[in-house]
Design an enzyme around this catalytic site. Structure first.
Site, PDB file in Angstrom:
ATOM      1  N   TYR A 150     -10.837 -10.109 -11.443  1.00 57.12           N
ATOM      2  CA  TYR A 150     -10.421  -9.589 -10.087  1.00 57.12           C
ATOM      3  C   TYR A 150      -9.287  -8.723 -10.289  1.00 57.12           C
ATOM      4  CZ  TYR A 150      -8.683  -9.054  -5.514  1.00 57.12           C
ATOM      5  OH  TYR A 150      -7.993  -8.219  -4.321  1.00 57.12           O
ATOM      6  N   CYS A 199     -26.882  -1.271   6.051  1.00 56.87           N
ATOM      7  CA  CYS A 199     -26.795  -2.693   6.023  1.00 56.87           C
ATOM      8  C   CYS A 199     -27.963  -3.040   6.359  1.00 56.87           C
ATOM      9  CB  CYS A 199     -25.633  -3.004   7.031  1.00 56.87           C
ATOM     10  SG  CYS A 199     -25.553  -4.871   6.707  1.00 56.87           S
ATOM     11  N   ARG A 257       0.709  -1.376  -0.157  1.00 53.39           N
ATOM     12  CA  ARG A 257       0.024  -0.223   0.044  1.00 53.39           C
ATOM     13  C   ARG A 257       0.758   1.225  -0.012  1.00 53.39           C
ATOM     14  NH1 ARG A 257      -4.804  -1.553   4.012  1.00 53.39           N
ATOM     15  NH2 ARG A 257      -6.067  -2.981   2.478  1.00 53.39           N
ATOM     16  N   ASP A 304     -14.075  -9.724  -4.886  1.00 55.36           N
ATOM     17  CA  ASP A 304     -13.155 -11.096  -4.174  1.00 55.36           C
ATOM     18  C   ASP A 304     -14.082 -11.680  -3.258  1.00 55.36           C
ATOM     19  OD1 ASP A 304     -12.919  -9.371  -2.101  1.00 55.36           O
ATOM     20  OD2 ASP A 304     -10.736  -9.665  -1.858  1.00 55.36           O
ATOM     21  N   GLU A 352      -1.222  -8.818  -5.167  1.00 55.65           N
ATOM     22  CA  GLU A 352      -2.531  -9.626  -5.283  1.00 55.65           C
ATOM     23  C   GLU A 352      -2.519 -10.787  -5.676  1.00 55.65           C
ATOM     24  OE1 GLU A 352      -5.616  -8.117  -4.754  1.00 55.65           O
ATOM     25  OE2 GLU A 352      -4.976  -5.995  -4.334  1.00 55.65           O
ATOM     26  N   CYS A 388     -19.085  -1.187  12.607  1.00 57.24           N
ATOM     27  CA  CYS A 388     -18.946  -0.922  11.155  1.00 57.24           C
ATOM     28  C   CYS A 388     -19.456   0.560  10.730  1.00 57.24           C
ATOM     29  CB  CYS A 388     -19.870  -2.023  10.582  1.00 57.24           C
ATOM     30  SG  CYS A 388     -20.106  -2.027   8.754  1.00 57.24           S
ATOM     31  N   GLY A 415       2.102 -22.174  -1.395  1.00 52.48           N
ATOM     32  CA  GLY A 415       1.157 -23.099  -1.911  1.00 52.48           C
ATOM     33  C   GLY A 415       0.619 -22.444  -3.408  1.00 52.48           C
TER      34      GLY A 415
HETATM   35 FE1  SF4 Z   1     -21.274  -4.162   8.767  1.00 51.18          FE
HETATM   36 FE2  SF4 Z   1     -23.382  -5.204   7.649  1.00 51.18          FE
HETATM   37 FE3  SF4 Z   1     -20.932  -6.668   7.963  1.00 51.18          FE
HETATM   38 FE4  SF4 Z   1     -22.303  -6.086  10.190  1.00 51.18          FE
HETATM   39  S1  SF4 Z   1     -22.950  -7.378   8.304  1.00 51.18           S
HETATM   40  S2  SF4 Z   1     -20.119  -5.732   9.657  1.00 51.18           S
HETATM   41  S3  SF4 Z   1     -22.991  -4.081   9.696  1.00 51.18           S
HETATM   42  S4  SF4 Z   1     -21.703  -4.634   6.614  1.00 51.18           S
END
Ligand code: SF4
Length: 383
Positions: free
Chosen positions: A130, A218, A35, A148, A47, A212, A91
């Site tokens: 990818y 989500c 990076r 991926d 990669e 998160c 591997g």
């Molecule tokens: Fe975030 Fe949803 Fe994954 Fe939980 S399930 S870590 S809220 S993306």
């Protein structure tokens, strides 16, 4: 489970996810050696190494590899043996051969310069959708997506995509959503952010939804069904393999075989080894193998045993030492084996490929991880 979505999520949702992920990545990104560069060659090496292999394992291999082969020119000009020796232990050795072939194509067909788009990168040997997306977006800032295993898991949870993630329909849907998500500004950072989220937050078994950055967007989290996404992969049945391996000693030298072209781990070195049928005797099978190689060996001594896993093979290996009495004409007798020739775990013995090497020189050869384990047992016997 939800059906595979036919449309992409609303633009406002995508914009919020982009913004939150990029801000999170700017603060939380791990400092990894690949990076710190935009060099497409180093990004490609990383990669390819990261396919099927954990970041922590890859770091020292990556550093040694790019130190020894710092440019595509150096890799293209290197001996295949030298490249494999620097890959030994990682591997999936086909990756090393493809990487070298890609470097040769860059040098011979592109004047030493990497193609700059994902589409053109895919023309290089061994580079799939990818890897092309990763190199093009990170090194050349092309707005191009990637999917991926980590990204597939994150998207499956974010948008409650059910079904088998490897099915054609689902795969197409994932790439379509990834394409809609990736921004024109900082596409490489965004793609890395999505992968990083899957690697450190949205992990397979215990996602940390409380930390998160995209939890608000989500759907799996909102509906409290995170554990149902993605659908678990069907596990392949494991295949038990019994293997006997032998340190054949001639004064201070040890017999080493090279794996034949076209077989598993081709080009790597190993101790002579044989796969055993359930009821066969290890020393008899090793004597037969030695005969096929033109060696008469005596004084078998058992040094120890170990377990090893290669993909879905569970290997139980016993290691012996024996003394070379004399060399003879190689014979063509057959040895009991469990696997078909192109899937065999033991090196396919090639009488032309057997060499006796001074014990101190063994470490300079590229050994498979299994071969290294057998050698360690030979040096420090155990049970
Ligand atoms: Fe975030 Fe949803 Fe994954 Fe939980 S399930 S870590 S809220 S993306």
């Amino acid at each position: 489970m939800s059906p595979v979505p036919e449309s992409t999520p609303p633009a406002a949702t995508l914009a919020r996810i982009r913004h939150a992920l990029l801000a999170w990545f700017a603060k939380e990104r791990r400092d990894l050696p690949w990076r710190r560069t935009k060099d497409p060659y180093r990004i490609l090496v990383s990669e390819v190494m990261l396919q099927q292999t954990r970041v922590e394992t890859v770091i020292p291999y990556f550093e040694r590899f790019v130190q020894r082969f710092p440019t595509p020119q150096a890799l293209a000009a290197a001996a295949a043996d030298d490249v494999l020796a620097h890959w030994a232990g990682l591997g999936y050795y086909r990756r090393a051969r493809f990487l070298k072939a890609a470097a040769e194509a860059v040098v011979n067909e592109h004047g030493g310069n990497f193609p700059r788009t994902a589409q053109a990168l895919r023309e290089l040997p061994g580079i799939g959708r990818y890897t092309a997306g990763a190199v093009a977006s990170i090194a050349f800032s092309e707005r191009t997506p990637l999917v991926d295993g980590n990204v597939a898991r994150v998207l499956s949870r974010l948008f409650r995509i059910g079904g088998d993630l490897r099915s054609k329909d689902t795969e197409q849907a994932l790439w379509r959503i990834a394409d809609a998500l990736v921004p024109a500004m900082a596409p490489g950072d965004f793609n890395q952010a999505l992968m990083e989220l899957g690697a450190v937050v949205c992990t397979p078994a215990t996602p940390r939804c409380g930390s998160c950055p995209v939890a608000k967007e989500c759907q799996a989290f909102e509906h409290r069904v995170v554990e149902r996404f993605p659908l678990p992969k069907k596990r392949r049945a494991t295949i038990p393999v019994r293997l006997a391996s032998c340190v054949i000693v001639d004064d201070s030298r040890i017999a080493v075989v090279r794996r034949a072209p076209g077989t598993r781990m081709a080009g790597l070195h190993d101790l002579p080894a044989v796969e055993l049928a359930e009821d066969s005797d290890a020393t008899v099978a090793l004597s037969n193998l030695a005969q096929r190689l033109g060696l008469v060996v005596v004084d078998f001594e058992r040094l120890g045993a170990a377990k090893h896993a290669i993909t879905h093979h569970q290997i139980a290996i016993e290691v012996f030492r024996a003394r070379l009495r004399r060399r003879t004409k190689p014979s063509r007798g057959s040895t009991a084996t469990v696997n078909e020739p192109d899937r065999r775990i033991a090196a396919e013995p090639d009488p032309e490929g057997i060499v006796f090497v001074e014990a101190f020189a063994l470490d300079g050869l590229g050994f498979s991880a299994l071969g290294k384990k057998a050698l360690r047992l030979a040096r420090t016997p155990n049970d």
